[in-house]
Write an enzyme that holds these catalytic residues in place. Sequence first.
Site, short mmCIF file in Angstrom:
data_model
loop_
_atom_site.label_atom_id
_atom_site.label_comp_id
_atom_site.label_asym_id
_atom_site.label_seq_id
_atom_site.Cartn_x
_atom_site.Cartn_y
_atom_site.Cartn_z
N LEU A 79 -57.93 -9.39 6.33
CA LEU A 79 -57.28 -8.47 7.26
C LEU A 79 -57.39 -7.02 6.83
CD1 LEU A 79 -54.03 -10.52 8.00
CD2 LEU A 79 -56.13 -10.42 9.34
N GLY A 124 -57.53 -4.12 3.07
CA GLY A 124 -57.41 -3.90 1.64
C GLY A 124 -56.85 -2.54 1.35
N GLY A 125 -56.41 -2.35 0.14
CA GLY A 125 -55.84 -1.07 -0.25
C GLY A 125 -55.96 -0.85 -1.73
N THR A 126 -55.08 0.00 -2.26
CA THR A 126 -55.14 0.36 -3.67
C THR A 126 -54.90 -0.84 -4.56
OG1 THR A 126 -54.28 2.53 -3.06
CG2 THR A 126 -54.22 1.94 -5.39
N TYR A 127 -54.00 -1.74 -4.14
CA TYR A 127 -53.57 -2.80 -5.03
C TYR A 127 -54.30 -4.12 -4.81
CZ TYR A 127 -49.82 0.60 -5.15
OH TYR A 127 -49.12 1.77 -5.26
N GLY A 128 -55.02 -4.28 -3.74
CA GLY A 128 -55.70 -5.53 -3.52
C GLY A 128 -56.07 -5.73 -2.07
N GLU A 129 -56.07 -6.99 -1.62
CA GLU A 129 -56.50 -7.33 -0.28
C GLU A 129 -55.49 -8.26 0.38
OE1 GLU A 129 -61.20 -7.63 -0.22
OE2 GLU A 129 -60.39 -8.72 -1.94
N LYS A 131 -51.29 -11.90 0.32
CA LYS A 131 -51.62 -10.60 -0.27
C LYS A 131 -52.04 -10.83 -1.72
CE LYS A 131 -49.93 -5.92 -1.04
NZ LYS A 131 -48.84 -4.95 -0.79
N ASP A 175 -40.96 2.81 0.72
CA ASP A 175 -42.31 3.06 1.26
C ASP A 175 -42.32 2.84 2.78
OD1 ASP A 175 -44.91 3.86 1.06
OD2 ASP A 175 -45.69 1.92 0.45
#
Length: 827
Positions: free
Chosen positions: A23, A25-30, A46, A137
């Site tokens: 779906l 991804g970002g700084t910390y993972g997928e 996640k 956040d």
Amino acid sequence: MALVDPDIFNKDPREHYDLLQRLGGGTYGEVFKARDKVSKDLVALKMVKMEPDDDVATLQKEILMLKTCRHANIVAYHGSYLWLQKLWICMEFCGAGSLQDIYQVTGSLSELQISYVCREVLQGLAYLHSEKKIHRDIKGANILINDCGEVKLADFGISAQIGATLARRLSFIGTPYWMAPEVAAVALKGGYNELCDIWSLGITAIELAELQPPLFDVHPLRVLFLMTKSGYQPPRLKEKSRWSSSFHNFVKVTLTKNSKKRPSATKMLSHQLVSQPGLNRGLILDLLDKMKNPGKGLPVDIEDEEPEPPPAIPRRIRSTYRASSLGIPDADCCRRQMEFQRPRCVDCRPQAETVRLYPPAHFGSTSPRSQLSDSDDDYDDVDIPAPSENIPPPLPPKPKFRSPSDDGSGGIRDDGQLSPGVLVRCASGPPPRTPRPGPPPATCSPHLTARSDPSLWNPAAPEPGQPPLVPPRKEKMRGKMENEKRREKYPLLVKLFNGCPLQIHSTAAWTHPSTKDQNLLLGAEEGIFILNRNDQEATLEMIFPGRTTWLYCINNLLMSLSGKTPYLYSHSILGLLERKDGRTGSPIAHISPHRLLARKNMVSSKIQDTKGCRACCVAESASSGGPFLCGALETSVVLLQWYQPMNKFLLVRQVLFPLPTPLPVFTLLTTPGSELPAVCIGVSPGQAAKSVLFHTVRFGALSCWLDDSSTEHKGPVQVIQVKEDMVMVLMDGSLKLVTPEGAPAPGLRTPEIPMTEAVEAVAMVEDRLEAFWKHGVQVWAPGLKQPLQELRDPTLTFRLLCSPRPVVVETRPTDDPTAPSNLYIQE
């Protein structure tokens, strides 16, 4: 590793779930969409990448806290897995995605939709705060919508702790655009409480209305700096008339700077905006329907420029050169082929040309390829002798590896002079994988002519009656040998394209990250075109319509100055190529790009507040991190810096300053130890200590203008910073090498080079200076008073399009300046 809860499993989550789709991804993972193998329910997995020294025990405690959060407006937690240094968190699946995903397709939400979202988020925050938990956040990307239109808060708790554990590996975690002032100033003013979530909700309301949070185009570190200033004013909605007074008041109250006076989530639930009747899930279902059908009511940007006129040329342009029919050409045609084109030969099939202009071979030398077998005939390099003016050239034979001694293309002529040779590739397939031999060593002559004029290949013979030249001294021979070595390193011009009809303003090089194909991007009057240098047939393809005067490529992102009314644009190059490939057979529509695609799929976007940008320049500074980009606007100068975590340029400074018209120079200058560069907008001659005076606008302190704007120059003016401590200045027919302060560059015997021709542009390539004038190019070594080499052709006009990575040159016939051009590149 000891586990603190039996619900955190030390096993592969794929034993329980089938991964269906990635779906995002970002700084910390997928994040993956998955299905439970037993219940068949959809879930979101996640995956967080861990390091061996991460504080896993603390993370596990945070995960356990998620189990106690049971609320209709909070994404449900199902369990966690720790497997192969990866933490997998199983959460409730929300099929519609985040609000950020939605508004990128639909555009801004209506006021009622924003009101409903804010009410649902406040209900979730009121529950969290009652449980003594802080989300930390809140933003559009962390507010999820399921298929029923329900609003869910995601990434609670875990994101903050993950940020703390990964802080050792990342220099800057997250972005401060939604951050409350007390959080930004936590090091100065101490801690913060749950009311920071109320501030973030107010910023999110602006985000949903304006498609981005305030100051989103400003560098994050500068945003942090601004929020910690005593005079910082909370942001407000930009368009007062578009929104109700209730919405304006909601934003004002949630963005109360003093956290002690900021209302709680429970109190905000009684605000008029979120307590009005008619707020129900139907508003979000309408939004989801709009997302599934983005053509319905797609908002139009009222600031859009007028539509571009239809392009006058096709979007695919092929090189006009083709292998001609068998025949004996006349002498002039053959000479032209020897200059830049392939010979007329039987086995030549159409392909992208590669033509090299070599200096003549040494006396008695033989071709290094003469020892190769004939099995490589498809990739022959053919040495062709220069034709005599009186003898018609013979029919070219089938390409074959031959030495100059075999065919007379090199060696000694009857008159005792070296005959020149031009190496022309005639290939019917890709080049051989074996490394090609380098160019033959140059003779002592500094001249290299495109017309292969023998009088320019060798030193002029002494006139009758004059004594012979005195042999050079030994100490001078060493310098001469160094000059010969410099000549051997001179990169030759290789033809890229023949018969280009474009009016090119700028070029940029780009390598495809997957195929590793080398591409050349052209910014022209007709639009942005791409030329794949690895293709068998040279073809220019339009990837963006509209006048483009400047290009810069970084990290698969293309910055351009484009449009009938110029704006600074940001393009995803891969996205442009995908759009081009998806439109095969149909021309690109001549309307604004964002009207062609849904917002989520936009690959080209304007940089805000850059309307009417006149010029752009880029400078890289090792001491400041990413490169700087400077733009000359109508009444100001803006400075942006590359921010790698967001893969974009962000605003650093803006200085109100009336720039001169015309603007002869616009170049960034960096100095060692300076945090920000200065932009040079003019030069003038100086005194002995400072041979050049730079007229600069400085961003660090007060703007500085060296008031000598009345200086008139004879000929073109150009300023290029080639090193951190060296600037190249073309001014009044001479080339000066100076420091960024304007003093003569140290370590050079001759910091000023008087040009022998009317030079129009200069470039520094490695340790060589290349000066381009109307009918050729001269190659100089810094500190020498004589050129190392020269390429001249009075029948052609030369124009430098780009330097130094790579040097791209355009030529046109002198007698027909409007004729299609030929494009060359230096290897």
